[in-house]
Write a protein that holds these residues in place. Structure first.
Motif, mmCIF file in Angstrom:
data_model
loop_
_atom_site.group_PDB
_atom_site.id
_atom_site.type_symbol
_atom_site.label_atom_id
_atom_site.label_comp_id
_atom_site.label_asym_id
_atom_site.label_seq_id
_atom_site.Cartn_x
_atom_site.Cartn_y
_atom_site.Cartn_z
ATOM 1 N N ARG A 19 29.625 -17.855 73.740
ATOM 2 C CA ARG A 19 28.321 -16.935 73.782
ATOM 3 C C ARG A 19 28.331 -16.259 72.463
ATOM 4 O O ARG A 19 29.043 -15.473 72.226
ATOM 5 C CB ARG A 19 28.085 -16.113 74.742
ATOM 6 N N ALA A 49 18.882 -23.398 66.689
ATOM 7 C CA ALA A 49 17.805 -22.997 67.483
ATOM 8 C C ALA A 49 17.174 -21.715 67.039
ATOM 9 O O ALA A 49 17.831 -20.789 66.150
ATOM 10 C CB ALA A 49 18.506 -22.533 68.947
ATOM 11 N N THR A 56 10.897 -21.138 72.071
ATOM 12 C CA THR A 56 12.053 -21.493 71.462
ATOM 13 C C THR A 56 12.104 -22.999 70.924
ATOM 14 O O THR A 56 11.139 -23.734 71.208
ATOM 15 C CB THR A 56 13.122 -21.564 72.777
ATOM 16 N N TYR A 58 14.733 -26.176 69.375
ATOM 17 C CA TYR A 58 16.278 -26.399 69.436
ATOM 18 C C TYR A 58 16.424 -27.698 68.716
ATOM 19 O O TYR A 58 15.420 -28.693 68.746
ATOM 20 C CB TYR A 58 16.656 -26.835 70.891
ATOM 21 N N LYS A 63 19.978 -29.688 72.740
ATOM 22 C CA LYS A 63 19.124 -29.584 73.530
ATOM 23 C C LYS A 63 19.665 -29.877 74.969
ATOM 24 O O LYS A 63 20.310 -30.902 75.252
ATOM 25 C CB LYS A 63 17.734 -30.572 73.123
ATOM 26 N N THR A 67 21.389 -22.435 74.787
ATOM 27 C CA THR A 67 20.150 -21.607 74.948
ATOM 28 C C THR A 67 20.202 -20.396 74.361
ATOM 29 O O THR A 67 20.993 -19.719 74.217
ATOM 30 C CB THR A 67 20.517 -21.291 76.423
ATOM 31 N N SER A 69 18.198 -16.787 73.440
ATOM 32 C CA SER A 69 17.612 -15.614 74.035
ATOM 33 C C SER A 69 17.495 -14.444 73.240
ATOM 34 O O SER A 69 18.265 -14.494 72.127
ATOM 35 C CB SER A 69 18.094 -15.428 75.305
ATOM 36 N N GLN A 80 23.849 -19.061 73.932
ATOM 37 C CA GLN A 80 24.857 -19.583 75.029
ATOM 38 C C GLN A 80 24.954 -20.928 74.703
ATOM 39 O O GLN A 80 24.162 -21.728 74.595
ATOM 40 C CB GLN A 80 24.270 -19.186 76.313
#
Length: 120
Positions: A19, A49, A56, A58, A63, A67, A69, A80
């Motif tokens: 992360r 991303a 969002t 990617y 994909k 992720t 955020s 992540q």
């Protein structure tokens, strides 16, 4: 002046997770978008991303595995990364598109990069 600082890179085995975090600070009036880019040896920097107003985007190669955020209050963005593969090895850079005043120009601000190495 806007500072962008990444953290969270490191060495991970194939199939593992990491992360990344990125915090923007300084004379920020507003941030329009934040995103992650990466640059592998011998390759051009590419978008991984991005997130803008909650929307969002990617790269096809990540994909379903990565992720993005954002915490708007903290001016922070996260990435992540799951199911990491050797081809994900690169220096990951955070980008913030921001204004320092209400009517000032929108500028790109970059972090110094964080190394992600996927290897057994």
């Amino acid at each position: 002046q806007v500072q962008v600082v990444e953290s969270g890179g490191g060495l991970v085995q194939p199939g593992g997770s990491l992360r990344l975090s990125c915090a923007a600070s300084g004379s920020i009036f507003s941030i329009t978008a934040m995103g992650w880019y990466r640059e592998a040896p011998g390759k051009e920097r590419e978008l991984v991303a991005s997130i803008t107003s909650g929307i969002t985007n990617y790269a096809d190669s990540v994909k379903g595995r990565f992720t993005i955020s954002r915490d708007i209050v903290k001016n922070t963005v996260y990435l992540q990364m799951n199911s990491l593969q050797p081809e994900d090895t690169a220096v990951y850079y955070c980008n913030a598109a921001a204004r320092t005043t209400r009517w000032g120009p929108l500028k790109d601000y970059w972090g110094q990069g964080t190394q992600v190495t996927v290897s057994s």
